[in-house]
Write a protein that holds these residues in place. Sequence first.
Motif, PDB file in Angstrom:
ATOM      1  N   MET A   1       0.853  -1.175   0.000  1.00 45.76           N
ATOM      2  CA  MET A   1       0.000   0.000   0.000  1.00 45.76           C
ATOM      3  C   MET A   1       0.895   1.234   0.000  1.00 45.76           C
ATOM      4  O   MET A   1       1.871   1.299   0.734  1.00 45.76           O
ATOM      5  N   ARG A   2       0.575   2.175  -0.825  1.00 48.09           N
ATOM      6  CA  ARG A   2       1.354   3.405  -0.934  1.00 48.09           C
ATOM      7  C   ARG A   2       0.543   4.571  -0.373  1.00 48.09           C
ATOM      8  O   ARG A   2      -0.659   4.675  -0.598  1.00 48.09           O
ATOM      9  N   TYR A   3       1.231   5.436   0.350  1.00 44.25           N
ATOM     10  CA  TYR A   3       0.620   6.625   0.930  1.00 44.25           C
ATOM     11  C   TYR A   3       1.348   7.857   0.433  1.00 44.25           C
ATOM     12  O   TYR A   3       2.557   7.819   0.209  1.00 44.25           O
ATOM     13  N   GLU A   4       0.626   8.955   0.253  1.00 46.14           N
ATOM     14  CA  GLU A   4       1.218  10.227  -0.164  1.00 46.14           C
ATOM     15  C   GLU A   4       1.275  11.161   1.022  1.00 46.14           C
ATOM     16  O   GLU A   4       0.277  11.385   1.692  1.00 46.14           O
ATOM     17  N   VAL A   5       2.480  11.708   1.271  1.00 41.15           N
ATOM     18  CA  VAL A   5       2.691  12.611   2.386  1.00 41.15           C
ATOM     19  C   VAL A   5       3.106  13.972   1.833  1.00 41.15           C
ATOM     20  O   VAL A   5       4.055  14.065   1.064  1.00 41.15           O
ATOM     21  N   ARG A   6       2.402  14.996   2.215  1.00 42.67           N
ATOM     22  CA  ARG A   6       2.743  16.357   1.798  1.00 42.67           C
ATOM     23  C   ARG A   6       3.911  16.862   2.635  1.00 42.67           C
ATOM     24  O   ARG A   6       3.928  16.667   3.837  1.00 42.67           O
ATOM     25  N   GLU A   7       4.846  17.529   1.997  1.00 42.47           N
ATOM     26  CA  GLU A   7       6.049  18.010   2.663  1.00 42.47           C
ATOM     27  C   GLU A   7       5.733  18.967   3.810  1.00 42.47           C
ATOM     28  O   GLU A   7       6.418  18.990   4.811  1.00 42.47           O
ATOM     29  N   TRP A  17      -3.349  15.972   5.929  1.00 41.63           N
ATOM     30  CA  TRP A  17      -3.832  14.624   5.638  1.00 41.63           C
ATOM     31  C   TRP A  17      -2.796  13.843   4.844  1.00 41.63           C
ATOM     32  O   TRP A  17      -2.125  14.388   3.973  1.00 41.63           O
ATOM     33  N   ILE A  18      -2.703  12.565   5.144  1.00 40.29           N
ATOM     34  CA  ILE A  18      -1.923  11.617   4.355  1.00 40.29           C
ATOM     35  C   ILE A  18      -2.951  10.780   3.611  1.00 40.29           C
ATOM     36  O   ILE A  18      -3.888  10.261   4.223  1.00 40.29           O
ATOM     37  N   GLU A  19      -2.781  10.680   2.306  1.00 34.56           N
ATOM     38  CA  GLU A  19      -3.762   9.973   1.477  1.00 34.56           C
ATOM     39  C   GLU A  19      -3.230   8.606   1.052  1.00 34.56           C
ATOM     40  O   GLU A  19      -2.023   8.425   0.903  1.00 34.56           O
ATOM     41  N   ASP A  20      -4.149   7.667   0.825  1.00 37.73           N
ATOM     42  CA  ASP A  20      -3.746   6.365   0.294  1.00 37.73           C
ATOM     43  C   ASP A  20      -3.597   6.480  -1.222  1.00 37.73           C
ATOM     44  O   ASP A  20      -3.813   7.551  -1.796  1.00 37.73           O
ATOM     45  N   GLU A  21      -3.245   5.377  -1.870  1.00 38.29           N
ATOM     46  CA  GLU A  21      -2.961   5.432  -3.306  1.00 38.29           C
ATOM     47  C   GLU A  21      -4.193   5.713  -4.158  1.00 38.29           C
ATOM     48  O   GLU A  21      -4.072   6.084  -5.319  1.00 38.29           O
ATOM     49  N   GLN A  22      -5.389   5.574  -3.586  1.00 42.18           N
ATOM     50  CA  GLN A  22      -6.618   5.917  -4.314  1.00 42.18           C
ATOM     51  C   GLN A  22      -7.024   7.374  -4.095  1.00 42.18           C
ATOM     52  O   GLN A  22      -8.031   7.827  -4.628  1.00 42.18           O
ATOM     53  N   GLY A  23      -6.240   8.109  -3.295  1.00 38.68           N
ATOM     54  CA  GLY A  23      -6.547   9.509  -3.038  1.00 38.68           C
ATOM     55  C   GLY A  23      -7.492   9.725  -1.871  1.00 38.68           C
ATOM     56  O   GLY A  23      -7.942  10.848  -1.636  1.00 38.68           O
ATOM     57  N   HIS A  24      -7.787   8.683  -1.108  1.00 40.16           N
ATOM     58  CA  HIS A  24      -8.656   8.803   0.060  1.00 40.16           C
ATOM     59  C   HIS A  24      -7.836   9.201   1.283  1.00 40.16           C
ATOM     60  O   HIS A  24      -6.697   8.746   1.450  1.00 40.16           O
TER      61      HIS A  24
END
Length: 166
Positions: A1-7, A17-24
């Motif tokens: 599972m990949r998560y996106e973290v804003r700097e 917010w940290i989002e999952d790979e689906q943008g949730h």
Amino acid sequence: MRYEVRERLFAVGEDYWIEDEQGHKAFLVDGKAMRLRDTFELKGTDGRVLIDIHEKMFALRDTMVIERGDEALAKIKRKRLSLLRNHYRVELVDGTELDVSGKILDREFVVEYGGEMLAHISRRWLRVRDTYGVDVIREDADPALLIAIAVCVIHLAEKERGSADK
């Protein structure tokens, strides 16, 4: 599972917010301002605190502590003799040690246990500026803990760089 973290995540006193790979939305990082030590809370989408992250007071070397509830999970500090790359040691309360190594400030590093990769942190996958991904490799790994480890290591590296610039 990949998560996106804003700097911007590391601005104490701000929430991101940290989002999952689906943008949730998956996790909320709540930076606590007006504290004696740097403190963050990692919350679930329901607002419940999953992990508390704070600096250890009165430590010889900069150390971050990760707690779940009132129980300590891990301590993170830089390895002493790491000349070529940034190396951090994560000491879990059960005695297990995780190794974090790579180019921390460039957001290109891995979290490993016994040579096995648990998570890969990278900017390469993402086109959004000031964002990096946390790719949790093992399905049985705790994503909240691995994200908290990434937050701690980056925070320690940024703090170390800031004190070296002075």
